[in-house]
Design an enzyme around this catalytic site. Structure first.
Site, PDB file in Angstrom:
ATOM      1  CG  ASN A  64     -13.740 -23.944  15.801  1.00  0.00           C
ATOM      2  OD1 ASN A  64     -13.108 -23.289  14.981  1.00  0.00           O
ATOM      3  ND2 ASN A  64     -14.503 -23.381  16.721  1.00  0.00           N
ATOM      4  CG  HIS A  94       3.555 -46.468  16.786  1.00  0.00           C
ATOM      5  ND1 HIS A  94       3.888 -46.968  15.548  1.00  0.00           N
ATOM      6  CD2 HIS A  94       3.382 -45.140  16.617  1.00  0.00           C
ATOM      7  CE1 HIS A  94       3.910 -45.979  14.673  1.00  0.00           C
ATOM      8  NE2 HIS A  94       3.598 -44.846  15.294  1.00  0.00           N
ATOM      9  CB  THR A 146      -6.759 -42.056  28.955  1.00  0.00           C
ATOM     10  OG1 THR A 146      -7.293 -41.860  30.274  1.00  0.00           O
ATOM     11  CG2 THR A 146      -5.640 -41.055  28.730  1.00  0.00           C
ATOM     12  CE  LYS A 147      -8.921 -45.572  33.211  1.00  0.00           C
ATOM     13  NZ  LYS A 147      -7.812 -44.721  33.597  1.00  0.00           N
ATOM     14  CE  LYS A 164     -19.180 -28.497  36.723  1.00  0.00           C
ATOM     15  NZ  LYS A 164     -19.578 -27.075  36.612  1.00  0.00           N
TER      16      LYS A 164
HETATM   17  C1  LIG Z   1     -14.993 -28.036  31.024  1.00  0.00           C
HETATM   18  C2  LIG Z   1     -15.742 -26.710  31.104  1.00  0.00           C
HETATM   19  C3  LIG Z   1     -16.886 -26.683  30.101  1.00  0.00           C
HETATM   20  C4  LIG Z   1     -16.311 -26.674  32.536  1.00  0.00           C
HETATM   21  O1  LIG Z   1     -16.917 -25.465  32.752  1.00  0.00           O
HETATM   22  P1  LIG Z   1     -17.714 -25.251  34.145  1.00  0.00           P
HETATM   23  O2  LIG Z   1     -18.843 -26.222  34.229  1.00  0.00           O
HETATM   24  O3  LIG Z   1     -18.072 -23.818  34.222  1.00  0.00           O
HETATM   25  O4  LIG Z   1     -16.653 -25.710  35.235  1.00  0.00           O
HETATM   26  P2  LIG Z   1     -15.985 -24.845  36.375  1.00  0.00           P
HETATM   27  O5  LIG Z   1     -15.351 -23.630  35.800  1.00  0.00           O
HETATM   28  O6  LIG Z   1     -16.994 -24.667  37.456  1.00  0.00           O
HETATM   29  O7  LIG Z   1     -14.789 -25.795  36.865  1.00  0.00           O
HETATM   30  C5  LIG Z   1     -15.001 -26.880  37.747  1.00  0.00           C
HETATM   31  C6  LIG Z   1     -13.613 -27.380  38.161  1.00  0.00           C
HETATM   32  O8  LIG Z   1     -12.970 -27.985  37.035  1.00  0.00           O
HETATM   33  C7  LIG Z   1     -11.744 -27.303  36.726  1.00  0.00           C
HETATM   34  N1  LIG Z   1     -11.676 -27.170  35.251  1.00  0.00           N
HETATM   35  C8  LIG Z   1     -12.588 -26.579  34.442  1.00  0.00           C
HETATM   36  N2  LIG Z   1     -12.206 -26.658  33.169  1.00  0.00           N
HETATM   37  C9  LIG Z   1     -11.021 -27.277  33.167  1.00  0.00           C
HETATM   38  C10 LIG Z   1     -10.127 -27.631  32.147  1.00  0.00           C
HETATM   39  N3  LIG Z   1     -10.407 -27.370  30.856  1.00  0.00           N
HETATM   40  N4  LIG Z   1      -9.006 -28.297  32.471  1.00  0.00           N
HETATM   41  C11 LIG Z   1      -8.724 -28.569  33.772  1.00  0.00           C
HETATM   42  N5  LIG Z   1      -9.552 -28.253  34.801  1.00  0.00           N
HETATM   43  C12 LIG Z   1     -10.666 -27.609  34.497  1.00  0.00           C
HETATM   44  C13 LIG Z   1     -11.864 -25.945  37.386  1.00  0.00           C
HETATM   45  O9  LIG Z   1     -10.600 -25.418  37.696  1.00  0.00           O
HETATM   46  C14 LIG Z   1     -12.657 -26.288  38.618  1.00  0.00           C
HETATM   47  O10 LIG Z   1     -11.783 -26.890  39.557  1.00  0.00           O
HETATM   48  P3  LIG Z   1     -11.977 -26.633  41.158  1.00  0.00           P
HETATM   49  O11 LIG Z   1     -13.309 -27.208  41.476  1.00  0.00           O
HETATM   50  O12 LIG Z   1     -10.823 -27.368  41.748  1.00  0.00           O
HETATM   51  O13 LIG Z   1     -11.928 -25.148  41.321  1.00  0.00           O
HETATM   52  C15 LIG Z   1     -14.835 -25.466  30.809  1.00  0.00           C
HETATM   53  O14 LIG Z   1     -13.989 -25.198  31.900  1.00  0.00           O
HETATM   54  C16 LIG Z   1     -14.002 -25.644  29.553  1.00  0.00           C
HETATM   55  O15 LIG Z   1     -12.919 -26.242  29.541  1.00  0.00           O
HETATM   56  N6  LIG Z   1     -14.554 -25.108  28.439  1.00  0.00           N
HETATM   57  C17 LIG Z   1     -13.959 -25.204  27.130  1.00  0.00           C
HETATM   58  C18 LIG Z   1     -13.851 -23.817  26.487  1.00  0.00           C
HETATM   59  C19 LIG Z   1     -13.428 -23.922  25.061  1.00  0.00           C
HETATM   60  O16 LIG Z   1     -12.573 -24.711  24.715  1.00  0.00           O
HETATM   61  N7  LIG Z   1     -14.054 -23.113  24.211  1.00  0.00           N
HETATM   62  C20 LIG Z   1     -13.800 -23.106  22.781  1.00  0.00           C
HETATM   63  C21 LIG Z   1     -14.254 -24.349  22.121  1.00  0.00           C
HETATM   64  S1  LIG Z   1     -15.654 -24.237  21.114  1.00  0.00           S
END
Ligand SMILES: CC(C)(COP(=O)(O)OP(=O)(O)OC[C@H]1O[C@@H](n2cnc3c(N)ncnc32)[C@H](O)[C@@H]1OP(=O)(O)O)[C@@H](O)C(=O)NCCC(=O)NCCS
Length: 190
Positions: A64, A94, A146-147, A164
């Protein structure tokens, strides 16, 4: 009298077509620079490749807009991977071990980044040198990785931690990779 504006649908179509054309030109240009690029790759606007001769990109990869792909230490991006906007992938650190010399005089250490097939990296993630993202892994938006991430692991946060694990193919009712491969590619507006 003000001339009638073209219908919104026409403008949207023209804009999307133009972006796709520009993406195709950009991708063709990058293809000539990288070590290897597979079929059906699309690289959006604003993406920068650093040391492209050390970059290997598989089939059906979508990068993207606005990404920074630094490949000096070696970067390989597996088939069917989607890299969200403004992602930064870095393969160099570095060296700063000594305090009696300037950091900039101590050189650099390279470490490859390996992205296995079918990975989704969310927007504005940062992937640091030496990391491997296992097959089917998902990186949350804004994560600093980082890992290594295990296959089908979902990581988020800074530093990124496992939040997860996805069910492996065959363990749930979702499409298998083979079925997904047979589907037409989704249309994107960016
Ligand atoms: C990582 C991701 C895919 C997980 O989605 P999900 O499976 O629906 O996960 P959930 O919303 O159930 O979140 C689970 C936990 O992780 C946390 N979490 C989810 N995404 C997070 C993120 N990006 N950063 C930090 N914490 C995050 C949530 O707060 C939640 O915490 P809790 O259990 O303490 O409440 C999603 O949150 C994400 O970041 N998507 C990216 C969207 C994006 O960038 N789109 C454009 C790119 S093409």
């Amino acid at each position: 009298m003000t001339p009638a504006r073209p219908p919104a649908e026409y403008l949207r179509f023209a804009y999307t077509t133009l972006q796709r054309l520009l993406d195709a030109c950009r991708t063709a240009f990058f293809r000539a620079l990288v070590a290897r690029m597979g079929r059906q790759v699309r690289i959006s606007r604003g993406t920068i490749l650093s040391c492209p001769r050390r970059l290997v990109i598989g089939d059906n990869v979508f990068v993207n807009m606005g990404c920074m792909l630094h490949a000096e230490g070696g970067l390989s991006i597996g088939d069917d991977t989607e890299i969200g906007p403004y992602t930064v992938i870095w393969t160099t650190n570095h060296v700063f071990d000594r305090t009696d010399r300037l950091i900039r005089a101590q050189g650099e250490r390279h470490a490859p980044v390996v992205i296995e097939p079918d990975v989704w990296i969310g927007a504005s993630a940062i992937i640091l040198p030496g990391v491997t993202l296992g097959q089917g892994a998902v990186v949350g938006a804004g994560a600093v990785v980082t890992k290594d991430v295990p296959p089908y692991g979902v990581v988020a946060g800074n530093p990124a931690a496992l939040i997860k694990t996805r069910a492996a193919p065959g363990e749930d009712d979702e499409l298998t990779r083979a079925e997904a491969g047979a589907r037409p590619r989704r249309t994107r507006s960016t």
